[in-house]
Design a protein around this motif. Structure first.
Motif, PDB file in Angstrom:
ATOM      1  N   ARG A 129       0.849  -1.199   0.000  1.00  0.00           N
ATOM      2  CA  ARG A 129       0.000   0.000   0.000  1.00  0.00           C
ATOM      3  C   ARG A 129       0.881   1.245   0.000  1.00  0.00           C
ATOM      4  O   ARG A 129       1.879   1.292   0.724  1.00  0.00           O
ATOM      5  CB  ARG A 129      -0.901  -0.018   1.230  1.00  0.00           C
ATOM      6  CG  ARG A 129      -1.964   1.069   1.282  1.00  0.00           C
ATOM      7  CD  ARG A 129      -2.894   0.816   2.437  1.00  0.00           C
ATOM      8  NE  ARG A 129      -3.687  -0.365   2.233  1.00  0.00           N
ATOM      9  CZ  ARG A 129      -4.853  -0.402   1.604  1.00  0.00           C
ATOM     10  NH1 ARG A 129      -5.360   0.712   1.113  1.00  0.00           N
ATOM     11  NH2 ARG A 129      -5.510  -1.530   1.463  1.00  0.00           N
ATOM     12  N   ARG A 215      -8.221   3.832  -0.083  1.00  0.00           N
ATOM     13  CA  ARG A 215      -8.886   4.652   0.928  1.00  0.00           C
ATOM     14  C   ARG A 215      -8.918   6.086   0.422  1.00  0.00           C
ATOM     15  O   ARG A 215      -7.888   6.606  -0.025  1.00  0.00           O
ATOM     16  CB  ARG A 215      -8.172   4.567   2.270  1.00  0.00           C
ATOM     17  CG  ARG A 215      -8.849   5.363   3.373  1.00  0.00           C
ATOM     18  CD  ARG A 215      -8.496   4.841   4.759  1.00  0.00           C
ATOM     19  NE  ARG A 215      -7.081   4.889   5.045  1.00  0.00           N
ATOM     20  CZ  ARG A 215      -6.507   5.717   5.932  1.00  0.00           C
ATOM     21  NH1 ARG A 215      -7.263   6.569   6.606  1.00  0.00           N
ATOM     22  NH2 ARG A 215      -5.222   5.683   6.154  1.00  0.00           N
ATOM     23  N   CYS A 217     -10.514  10.180   1.092  1.00  0.00           N
ATOM     24  CA  CYS A 217     -11.106  11.122   2.027  1.00  0.00           C
ATOM     25  C   CYS A 217     -12.090  11.993   1.258  1.00  0.00           C
ATOM     26  O   CYS A 217     -11.736  12.621   0.263  1.00  0.00           O
ATOM     27  CB  CYS A 217     -10.032  11.995   2.673  1.00  0.00           C
ATOM     28  SG  CYS A 217     -10.693  13.142   3.898  1.00  0.00           S
ATOM     29  N   ARG A 233     -20.965   1.604   5.043  1.00  0.00           N
ATOM     30  CA  ARG A 233     -20.356   0.293   4.833  1.00  0.00           C
ATOM     31  C   ARG A 233     -21.327  -0.641   4.114  1.00  0.00           C
ATOM     32  O   ARG A 233     -22.507  -0.731   4.464  1.00  0.00           O
ATOM     33  CB  ARG A 233     -19.955  -0.304   6.182  1.00  0.00           C
ATOM     34  CG  ARG A 233     -19.182  -1.605   6.064  1.00  0.00           C
ATOM     35  CD  ARG A 233     -18.723  -2.068   7.429  1.00  0.00           C
ATOM     36  NE  ARG A 233     -17.990  -3.319   7.337  1.00  0.00           N
ATOM     37  CZ  ARG A 233     -17.471  -3.969   8.362  1.00  0.00           C
ATOM     38  NH1 ARG A 233     -17.618  -3.465   9.579  1.00  0.00           N
ATOM     39  NH2 ARG A 233     -16.816  -5.089   8.182  1.00  0.00           N
ATOM     40  N   THR A 263     -14.920  -0.054   4.887  1.00  0.00           N
ATOM     41  CA  THR A 263     -14.749   0.661   6.150  1.00  0.00           C
ATOM     42  C   THR A 263     -15.177   2.114   5.965  1.00  0.00           C
ATOM     43  O   THR A 263     -15.145   2.649   4.853  1.00  0.00           O
ATOM     44  CB  THR A 263     -13.283   0.642   6.628  1.00  0.00           C
ATOM     45  OG1 THR A 263     -12.451   1.217   5.613  1.00  0.00           O
ATOM     46  CG2 THR A 263     -12.814  -0.764   6.932  1.00  0.00           C
ATOM     47  N   ARG A 264     -15.575   2.721   7.069  1.00  0.00           N
ATOM     48  CA  ARG A 264     -15.905   4.150   7.065  1.00  0.00           C
ATOM     49  C   ARG A 264     -15.510   4.735   8.412  1.00  0.00           C
ATOM     50  O   ARG A 264     -15.976   4.300   9.453  1.00  0.00           O
ATOM     51  CB  ARG A 264     -17.406   4.384   6.810  1.00  0.00           C
ATOM     52  CG  ARG A 264     -17.776   5.865   6.724  1.00  0.00           C
ATOM     53  CD  ARG A 264     -19.276   6.050   6.538  1.00  0.00           C
ATOM     54  NE  ARG A 264     -19.617   7.459   6.396  1.00  0.00           N
ATOM     55  CZ  ARG A 264     -19.762   8.311   7.409  1.00  0.00           C
ATOM     56  NH1 ARG A 264     -19.599   7.877   8.651  1.00  0.00           N
ATOM     57  NH2 ARG A 264     -20.059   9.572   7.188  1.00  0.00           N
ATOM     58  N   ASP A 275     -13.116   9.457   5.842  1.00  0.00           N
ATOM     59  CA  ASP A 275     -12.373   8.440   5.095  1.00  0.00           C
ATOM     60  C   ASP A 275     -13.239   7.212   4.856  1.00  0.00           C
ATOM     61  O   ASP A 275     -13.934   6.747   5.776  1.00  0.00           O
ATOM     62  CB  ASP A 275     -11.119   8.010   5.859  1.00  0.00           C
ATOM     63  CG  ASP A 275      -9.980   9.007   5.704  1.00  0.00           C
ATOM     64  OD1 ASP A 275     -10.228  10.087   5.132  1.00  0.00           O
ATOM     65  OD2 ASP A 275      -8.866   8.708   6.150  1.00  0.00           O
ATOM     66  N   GLY A 277     -12.966   3.233   3.022  1.00  0.00           N
ATOM     67  CA  GLY A 277     -12.140   2.203   2.399  1.00  0.00           C
ATOM     68  C   GLY A 277     -12.969   1.434   1.392  1.00  0.00           C
ATOM     69  O   GLY A 277     -14.126   1.111   1.654  1.00  0.00           O
TER      70      GLY A 277
END
Length: 322
Positions: A129, A215, A217, A233, A263-264, A275, A277
């Motif tokens: 990553r 990810r 923003c 999510r 994800t959040r 953010d 994911g």
């Protein structure tokens, strides 16, 4: 290529022992990757509990669930060793093993693995990553997936999907090549918003990206509930990204993907943002007639993995030259 050869089994065993001991002493994160019947991979984190006996014991957290039915299954194992002096370096290692036993304890889970005869130098492709500089992100666009299925559809149909984040694309995808020549698109977080994009559209910031997901923003739209935000999510989205290669080595990478919000976060990497994911699910292949065919993503998107590796190697080159 194997880091430790097998010609001298005793020497190879000593090298394996040394690397496992170093990983245990430094409390290096150890990952056991299992593959379910539907082809999905699950990466289970843990720490090396014992490496001195004939087998390898991995201590996993209480949040890990692994059925005893996994005994006898072959798995992939990954770990890395970080050195901070004289400068920060990372060494990534991997090997295949077999689960010999699974024991549930009050403190967690102990997984007993077959000790490897050799260890390879490498890391899981989708787990590498990077945080690219803004200049490398020519476009990041996200829309809600409004299709009823994952069958082929005209590329133009995506224009009707509600845009969540991103600026209007200046160069539509066409043909079946993912890296067709493109004029540089404006960076996602730079420049004015084109007239075709509502002024209230939040502009995204690419926080990090790997071959398996990214990810970003984002900020709520004007008048939208900041706590709830535009995405939750489990939501399905369509992503388009234009990624420039370090040093302009190749034509920009233009990718079209379907993904799921995995994800959040309640707070974002940028003040006032949120953010999210995204895990890639399907890779869009575009035919000459402009039809998008979706191909399942198994272990990451290979061309994104190549781009991520190029960005990572450029970063490491600059660090070592300091």
């Amino acid at each position: 290529m194997a880091l430790f050869g097998k010609k001298d089994e005793e020497h190879a065993a000593n090298l394996v022992f040394q690397q496992l001991r170093l990983a245990a002493d430094r409390r290096a994160r150890f990952y056991v990757v299992v593959r379910t019947r539907d082809g999905k991979q699950h990466s289970l984190p843990g720490l090396i509990e014992s490496y001195e006996g004939p087998t390898l014991l991995i201590d996993m957290s209480t949040g890990v669930r692994l059925s005893s039915a996994w005994k006898g299954q072959t798995v992939e194992c990954y770990f890395r060793i970080v050195a901070m002096a004289p400068q920060r370096t990372e060494q990534h290692f991997m090997f295949a093993s077999r689960i010999l036993d699974i024991r549930a304890l009050s403190t967690g889970l102990i997984v007993e693995l077959e000790k490897p005869a050799a260890i390879d130098s490498g890391q899981r492709r989708r787990s590498v990553r990077v945080r690219p500089v803004p200049e490398l992100v020519g476009l990041l666009e996200m829309r809600r997936d409004q299709s009823s299925d994952d069958g082929p559809l005209p590329l133009a149909a995506l224009d009707d999907y509600r845009r969540i984040i991103g600026v209007a694309a200046q160069n539509p995808l066409e043909g079946d090549a993912p890296t067709v020549p493109l004029a540089p698109a404006p960076a996602a977080d730079q420049g004015p918003v084109p007239a075709s994009s509502p002024a209230s559209d939040p502009q995204p910031g690419l926080v990090d990206i790997s071959a398996g997901g990214l990810r970003a923003c984002i900020a709520p739209r004007a008048g939208e509930d900041g706590e709830k935000g535009p995405l939750t999510r489990g939501d399905k989205v369509v992503l388009r990204a234009i990624l420039h290669w370090p040093g302009g080595a190749h034509q920009p990478l233009d990718v079209l993907l379907k993904g799921e919000i995995s994800t959040r976060m309640h707070t974002g990497s940028v003040a006032g943002g949120v953010d999210v994911g995204v895990e890639y699910l399907l890779d869009g292949k575009i035919d000459a007639d402009g039809t998008v065919t979706w191909v399942p993503v198994r272990d990451g998107v290979y061309r994104i993995a190549q781009w991520v590796n190029a960005v990572y190697m450029e970063y490491m080159r600059k660090v070592r030259s300091r």
